[in-house]
Design an enzyme around this catalytic site. Structure first.
Site, PDB file in Angstrom:
ATOM      1  N   ARG A  33       0.786  -1.150  -0.166  1.00  0.00           N
ATOM      2  CA  ARG A  33       0.028   0.493  -0.619  1.00  0.00           C
ATOM      3  C   ARG A  33       0.982   1.469  -0.248  1.00  0.00           C
ATOM      4  NH1 ARG A  33      -3.138  -3.875  -0.896  1.00  0.00           N
ATOM      5  NH2 ARG A  33      -5.007  -4.345   0.509  1.00  0.00           N
ATOM      6  N   GLU A 177     -13.578 -15.085   8.479  1.00  0.00           N
ATOM      7  CA  GLU A 177     -14.006 -14.587   7.128  1.00  0.00           C
ATOM      8  C   GLU A 177     -13.502 -15.199   5.884  1.00  0.00           C
ATOM      9  OE1 GLU A 177     -10.592 -11.517   6.308  1.00  0.00           O
ATOM     10  OE2 GLU A 177     -11.421 -10.902   4.044  1.00  0.00           O
ATOM     11  N   LYS A 219     -18.013 -12.701   7.850  1.00  0.00           N
ATOM     12  CA  LYS A 219     -17.164 -11.612   7.168  1.00  0.00           C
ATOM     13  C   LYS A 219     -16.563 -12.106   6.193  1.00  0.00           C
ATOM     14  CE  LYS A 219     -13.314  -8.540   6.138  1.00  0.00           C
ATOM     15  NZ  LYS A 219     -12.176  -7.583   7.572  1.00  0.00           N
ATOM     16  N   SER A 261     -14.353  -6.285   1.345  1.00  0.00           N
ATOM     17  CA  SER A 261     -14.579  -4.826   0.121  1.00  0.00           C
ATOM     18  C   SER A 261     -13.567  -5.472  -1.184  1.00  0.00           C
ATOM     19  CB  SER A 261     -14.169  -3.553   0.198  1.00  0.00           C
ATOM     20  OG  SER A 261     -12.873  -2.835   0.875  1.00  0.00           O
ATOM     21  N   GLY A 262     -12.464  -6.386  -0.703  1.00  0.00           N
ATOM     22  CA  GLY A 262     -12.194  -7.158  -1.364  1.00  0.00           C
ATOM     23  C   GLY A 262     -11.744  -6.632  -3.138  1.00  0.00           C
ATOM     24  N   GLY A 263     -11.116  -4.688  -2.900  1.00  0.00           N
ATOM     25  CA  GLY A 263     -10.284  -4.640  -3.954  1.00  0.00           C
ATOM     26  C   GLY A 263     -11.252  -3.952  -5.407  1.00  0.00           C
ATOM     27  N   ARG A 295      -9.742  -1.373   2.089  1.00  0.00           N
ATOM     28  CA  ARG A 295      -9.143  -0.749   1.130  1.00  0.00           C
ATOM     29  C   ARG A 295     -10.126  -0.217   0.962  1.00  0.00           C
ATOM     30  NH1 ARG A 295      -7.492  -5.903  -2.598  1.00  0.00           N
ATOM     31  NH2 ARG A 295      -8.853  -6.708  -0.799  1.00  0.00           N
TER      32      ARG A 295
HETATM   33  P1  13P Z   1     -10.921  -5.578   1.877  1.00  0.00           P
HETATM   34  O1  13P Z   1     -12.197  -4.931   2.569  1.00  0.00           O
HETATM   35  O2  13P Z   1      -8.973  -4.389   1.211  1.00  0.00           O
HETATM   36  O3  13P Z   1     -11.102  -6.424   1.677  1.00  0.00           O
HETATM   37  O4  13P Z   1     -10.367  -5.909   2.999  1.00  0.00           O
HETATM   38  C1  13P Z   1     -10.478  -6.180   4.285  1.00  0.00           C
HETATM   39  C2  13P Z   1      -9.767  -7.292   5.391  1.00  0.00           C
HETATM   40  O5  13P Z   1      -9.964  -7.292   6.154  1.00  0.00           O
HETATM   41  C3  13P Z   1      -8.962  -8.168   4.488  1.00  0.00           C
HETATM   42  O6  13P Z   1      -9.055  -9.965   5.533  1.00  0.00           O
END
Ligand code: 13P
Length: 340
Positions: A33, A177, A219, A261-263, A295
């Site tokens: 990042r 998650e 998650k 949010s996953g990118g 992200r």
């Molecule tokens: P993102 O929202 O960027 O996908 O990150 C969430 C997260 O904690 C991934 O483990």
């Protein structure tokens, strides 16, 4: 197991209007990042950046919790105040990422398994002492021609359930998650199938390992088209498929879902979360449908900050705005900025 404490924390994390900031990037991820804004990843810069996020005035209106990395839960702010205290003074619950990242799964080309169970019981006890209220473990599932295999799903689900059971034993709410990656050219139907299969396996394992569902959060990723799919599904379709999928496999006793949010680009992830919350009452969805974004909350402030102290105010404003819009989407009242 202190069930009452677990229920209380889980419900606080999905309180009305609020969600979670994922600021638990591992050393490698935060370096990537920072590379993107040409800033060297030193301990002090990581502290300055994260402290800017945590001290953003008014952001506690939108945030119930923040997920930290091991370094951050032990770190003090520039004035010597522990960063954990900076959060708890604002009523924000500190959480901690406890997995140790992914490694290739033996004999399963292109598939990963998450490590970190060794010594976990002792680490959890220490994190609880350091002030954590909850934990996170991320498993990664990819959609490809031959993946996911049932072998990879079961290895990952088993580890997620081991982590969840041990977290609850330590009084910490586990955030489970299983991330189905958006990468690839798959359709939303394929994503639905894989998400259903993944969650089925995860909840089987959680039941076998006696995880207390009222004291955990899920998650997941949303059910969306792959990033390279030519005609990607719109927010209404994402909302319909996501809720339909969860209704098949997600027990009503789980108090809440906190999406990653996953990118996905900020505009579409926010619109998708908004459509999900608009649909939820009509669809009788029994869970809170909130966020745990990394992200999508941090992209704008990271770019505004660019590693410079003189940009702190602009970065905090960018973060506040992303948190405000995401909180609106969590309530189904999001209006894209250009139309506001
Ligand atoms: P993102 O929202 O960027 O996908 O990150 C969430 C997260 O904690 C991934 O483990």
């Amino acid at each position: 197991m202190d069930k009452q404490r677990l229920v209380q924390t889980a419900q606080a994390l999905v309180a009305a209007k609020k969600g979670i900031l994922a600021a638990d990037e591992s050393s490698g991820t935060i370096k990537r990042r920072f590379d993107s804004i040409n800033v060297e990843s030193t301990e002090e810069k990581r502290r300055d950046y994260r402290e800017m996020l945590f001290r953003t005035a008014g952001v506690n209106e939108f945030l119930s919790g923040v997920i930290l990395f091991d370094e951050t839960i032990r770190q003090n702010g520039a004035d010597g105040t522990p960063l954990v205290k900076v959060l708890t003074d604002q009523g924000i619950i500190p959480g901690i990422k406890v997995d140790k990242g992914t490694v290739p799964l033996p004999e399963a080309p292109d598939e990963l398994v998450t490590e970190g169970l060794d010594g976990l019981r002792d680490r959890l006890a220490e994190y609880e002492q350091l002030g954590a209220g909850f934990t996170k473990w991320r498993a990664v599932i990819s959609i490809g021609k031959h993946t996911p295999t049932s072998y990879a799903l079961s290895a990952n689900a088993h580890a997620l359930a081991r982590f969840a059971a041990m977290s609850q034993e330590a009084g910490l709410v586990p955030i489970v998650e299983p991330e189905v990656l958006r990468d690839g050219g798959h359709s939303i139907e394929q994503c639905f199938e894989v998400t259903e299969e993944t969650l089925r396996e995860v909840f089987d394992q959680l039941a076998q390992q006696k995880v207390f569902l009222e004291g955990m959060l899920l998650k997941p990723s949303m059910v969306i088209s792959g990033g390279d799919y030519p005609d990607r599904a719109d927010p209404d379709e994402v909302a319909e498929r996501t809720i339909d999928c969860f209704k098949r496999v997600l027990p009503a006793s789980v108090p809440g879902v906190v999406f990653l949010s996953g990118g996905e680009p900020d505009g579409s992830v926010t619109a998708n979360l908004n459509a999900i919350n608009q649909r939820a009452p009509k669809a009788d969805a029994p869970w809170e449908l909130s966020f745990s974004f990394g992200r999508s909350l941090q992209g704008a402030p990271l770019a505004a900050w660019a590693g410079k102290v003189e940009n702190t105010e602009a970065a905090a404003l960018a973060f506040y705005n992303r948190a405000r819009l995401t909180s609106a989407a969590r309530q189904g009242t999001y209006v894209p900025e250009s139309h506001a």
